[in-house]
Write a protein that holds these residues in place. Structure first.
Motif, short mmCIF file in Angstrom:
data_model
loop_
_atom_site.label_atom_id
_atom_site.label_comp_id
_atom_site.label_asym_id
_atom_site.label_seq_id
_atom_site.Cartn_x
_atom_site.Cartn_y
_atom_site.Cartn_z
N THR A 44 -4.09 -10.87 -9.41
CA THR A 44 -3.27 -9.74 -8.97
C THR A 44 -3.11 -8.72 -10.10
O THR A 44 -3.24 -7.51 -9.89
N ASP B 258 -0.58 -1.88 3.99
CA ASP B 258 -0.80 -3.32 3.83
C ASP B 258 -1.21 -3.97 5.14
O ASP B 258 -2.13 -4.80 5.18
N ARG B 259 -0.55 -3.61 6.23
CA ARG B 259 -0.89 -4.20 7.53
C ARG B 259 -2.33 -3.88 7.91
O ARG B 259 -3.07 -4.74 8.40
N THR C 128 7.70 -7.38 -2.30
CA THR C 128 7.10 -8.22 -1.25
C THR C 128 5.59 -8.23 -1.36
O THR C 128 4.95 -9.29 -1.22
N HIS C 129 5.00 -7.08 -1.62
CA HIS C 129 3.54 -6.97 -1.74
C HIS C 129 3.00 -7.87 -2.85
O HIS C 129 2.06 -8.65 -2.64
N LEU D 118 3.44 2.70 2.98
CA LEU D 118 2.89 1.60 2.20
C LEU D 118 2.84 0.31 3.01
O LEU D 118 1.86 -0.44 2.93
N GLU D 119 3.87 0.07 3.81
CA GLU D 119 3.87 -1.11 4.67
C GLU D 119 2.72 -1.04 5.67
O GLU D 119 2.04 -2.04 5.93
N TRP E 16 9.29 -3.05 -0.87
CA TRP E 16 7.88 -3.17 -0.48
C TRP E 16 7.03 -3.72 -1.61
O TRP E 16 6.26 -4.66 -1.41
N ILE E 17 7.17 -3.15 -2.82
CA ILE E 17 6.28 -3.58 -3.90
C ILE E 17 6.59 -5.02 -4.32
O ILE E 17 5.70 -5.79 -4.66
N THR F 163 0.87 -11.45 -2.25
CA THR F 163 -0.48 -11.57 -2.79
C THR F 163 -0.60 -12.81 -3.68
O THR F 163 -1.54 -13.60 -3.54
N ASP G 210 -4.53 -4.69 -10.33
CA ASP G 210 -3.64 -3.55 -10.58
C ASP G 210 -3.98 -2.84 -11.88
O ASP G 210 -3.97 -1.60 -11.95
N TYR H 217 -0.60 3.81 -4.27
CA TYR H 217 -0.12 2.48 -4.65
C TYR H 217 0.38 2.48 -6.10
O TYR H 217 1.47 1.97 -6.39
#
Length: 229
Positions: free
Chosen positions: A184, A87-88, A148-149, A83-84, A145-146, A153, A188, A128
């Motif tokens: 956001t 995003d990158r 931070t994501h 997942l990281e 991760w989620i 955003t 989703d 996701y």
């Protein structure tokens, strides 16, 4: 683009995992950590989390399962790293222009292109969405991760709208934080409805069918009409 059209945009189901073939780097000729991650990205993207085993990733990466577990302690941790990477890669290809952070309208247009990209990669959208459970479990490997994501955003949109005000592009009364959260949330939510309505054998009613891209674009254009200076 309709939901039916986007639902068929993914490539055909992946063939059974095979050993490294001609033209692929020999095992040991590249960093093992990156090799495992590269194979995991491909397999999770094609088959999803539940449909991919650590043994299959290890086989694709020409490494033993024990060797894989030396680099990634569990399938969940490997999934979080995938997942990281997702995003990158997304930022690098669609959201890297520094001008986007000075003009929220350009950032919104780029975000619509992200949604359009996702509409052609259903399996990645499913990956996701599958992380939603992580928001309820702080111990889940994908929780960080989620969190931070979502935070990044929202912060990027809020910052862009505030800079847009300073640059004379956005009305002073625009609620930057509210807009950032709703953009956001809408993205989703549309993805969730889209997945539900395009799943084989679904019992989802017609009202859940969404073109996703068009609806995100409608919202973006509405924001421009109301808050563009």
């Amino acid at each position: 683009m309709t939901a039916d059209e986007t639902a068929t945009a993914d490539p055909a189901p992946a063939a059974p995992t095979q050993r490294r073939g001609p033209g692929r780097p020999r095992a040991g000729s590249e960093d093992k950590h990156e090799r495992i991650l590269n194979e995991a990205v491909a397999l999770f993207g094609a088959r999803g989390f539940a449909g991919t085993s650590l043994a299959e990733v290890a086989q694709a990466a020409d490494i033993s399962k024990a060797g894989l577990l030396h680099h990634f302690s569990s399938k969940e941790q490997l999934f979080a790293k995938v997942l990281e990477r997702r995003d990158r890669d997304m930022v690098a290809t669609l959201l890297q222009d520094p001008d986007l952070d000075e003009d929220p309208w350009k950032l919104l247009d780029a975000f619509v292109r992200v949604v359009e990209h996702n509409a052609h990669h259903r399996s990645l959208v499913a990956i996701y969405t599958a992380t939603a459970v992580a928001v309820l479990d702080a111990e889940h490997p994908a929780h960080s991760w989620i969190t931070t994501h979502l935070s990044m955003t929202i912060e990027r949109f809020e910052r862009a709208f505030e800079r847009g005000k300073a640059n004379g592009l956005v009305r002073a009364d625009a609620p930057s934080a509210v807009i950032a959260r709703t953009v956001t949330a809408l993205s989703d939510g549309l993805q969730l409805q889209w997945l539900c309505s395009t799943t084989a054998g679904t019992e989802a009613p017609e009202l859940l069918r969404t073109g996703m891209v068009e609806e995100m674009r409608v919202y973006a254009e509405g924001l421009k009409q109301v808050y563009r200076a």
